[in-house]
Scaffold this motif. Structure first.
Motif, PDB file in Angstrom:
ATOM      1  N   PHE A 257      23.169  11.261  11.657  1.00 42.59           N
ATOM      2  CA  PHE A 257      22.137  10.814   9.948  1.00 42.59           C
ATOM      3  C   PHE A 257      21.039  10.879  10.314  1.00 42.59           C
ATOM      4  O   PHE A 257      19.856   9.887  11.619  1.00 42.59           O
ATOM      5  CB  PHE A 257      23.302   9.521   9.718  1.00 42.59           C
ATOM      6  N   VAL A 258      19.298  10.920   9.919  1.00 44.10           N
ATOM      7  CA  VAL A 258      18.438  10.852  10.306  1.00 44.10           C
ATOM      8  C   VAL A 258      17.571  10.622   8.923  1.00 44.10           C
ATOM      9  O   VAL A 258      17.826   9.797   7.445  1.00 44.10           O
ATOM     10  CB  VAL A 258      17.465  11.876  10.071  1.00 44.10           C
ATOM     11  N   GLY A 259      17.225   8.620   8.797  1.00 45.88           N
ATOM     12  CA  GLY A 259      16.899   8.148   7.805  1.00 45.88           C
ATOM     13  C   GLY A 259      14.693   7.999   7.683  1.00 45.88           C
ATOM     14  O   GLY A 259      15.011   7.967   9.005  1.00 45.88           O
ATOM     15  N   ARG A 260      14.797   6.886   7.393  1.00 42.83           N
ATOM     16  CA  ARG A 260      13.343   7.161   7.589  1.00 42.83           C
ATOM     17  C   ARG A 260      12.789   6.570   8.548  1.00 42.83           C
ATOM     18  O   ARG A 260      11.485   6.832   9.200  1.00 42.83           O
ATOM     19  CB  ARG A 260      12.437   6.324   6.792  1.00 42.83           C
ATOM     20  N   ARG A 261      13.068   5.753   9.674  1.00 43.62           N
ATOM     21  CA  ARG A 261      12.613   4.970  10.904  1.00 43.62           C
ATOM     22  C   ARG A 261      13.887   4.898  11.790  1.00 43.62           C
ATOM     23  O   ARG A 261      13.780   4.163  12.606  1.00 43.62           O
ATOM     24  CB  ARG A 261      12.450   3.556  10.157  1.00 43.62           C
ATOM     25  N   SER A 262      15.103   5.227  11.472  1.00 40.13           N
ATOM     26  CA  SER A 262      16.384   5.441  12.788  1.00 40.13           C
ATOM     27  C   SER A 262      17.187   6.677  12.591  1.00 40.13           C
ATOM     28  O   SER A 262      17.110   8.027  11.549  1.00 40.13           O
ATOM     29  CB  SER A 262      16.701   4.668  11.879  1.00 40.13           C
ATOM     30  N   VAL A 263      17.654   6.586  13.710  1.00 42.51           N
ATOM     31  CA  VAL A 263      19.159   7.845  13.281  1.00 42.51           C
ATOM     32  C   VAL A 263      20.056   7.508  13.816  1.00 42.51           C
ATOM     33  O   VAL A 263      20.329   6.406  14.793  1.00 42.51           O
ATOM     34  CB  VAL A 263      18.368   8.425  15.050  1.00 42.51           C
TER      35      VAL A 263
END
Length: 151
Positions: free
Chosen positions: A119-125
């Motif tokens: 999962f890759v979010g706006r500010r985290s993985v």
């Protein structure tokens, strides 16, 4: 005793009696405007955790499974060269190309490690981190990644 009143709109979230083997708090099932403890009776109103659970306080993404084998036996060489501090942040769009691939992470602080992002979010993985023996679900802030390389 307290200037706050119990809001009846929330009474379905906090049924009296505790439920699922937990005693109610206070004894008698949340009298005097207090909900039972634990909230939801240990499961009512909250979804059950997914099979396989998660680490570090959050569950894995639906359908995300750890790799069935260890990461590659080799260690990639960093491309930045000097190994010194970098002023640039890792772009989440760039690391999204490494989804479901073995990825070597060089953090800003600490030792590098193998990671399998799911999962890759706006500010985290988030994904699975190799401990040297097995995969554990973990997450990392992209600002804490100095460099990465997927294979």
């Amino acid at each position: 005793m307290y200037p706050y009143q119990y809001d009846p709109r929330f009474q379905n979230l906090f049924p009296p009696g505790g439920g699922q083997g937990f005693p109610s708090f206070p004894p008698g099932g949340g009298g005097q405007g207090f909900p039972s403890f634990p909230p939801g009776g240990g499961g009512q109103g909250f979804p059950p955790p997914p099979p396989g659970g998660g680490g570090q306080g959050f569950p894995p993404q639906e359908g995300a499974q750890p790799p069935s084998s260890p990461p590659p036996a080799f260690t990639p060489a960093p491309k930045l060269g000097s190994g010194g501090p970098s002023l640039y942040a890792v772009d989440p769009g760039a690391i999204s190309g490494c989804l479901y691939r073995y990825t070597y992470i060089w953090p800003r602080n600490g030792r590098p490690y193998w990671f399998y992002p799911t999962f890759v979010g706006r500010r985290s993985v988030a994904g699975y981190r190799w401990t040297g023996s097995f995969w554990v679900y973990a997450g990392v802030d992209v600002n804490q990644i100095r460099e990465f390389q997927c294979v």
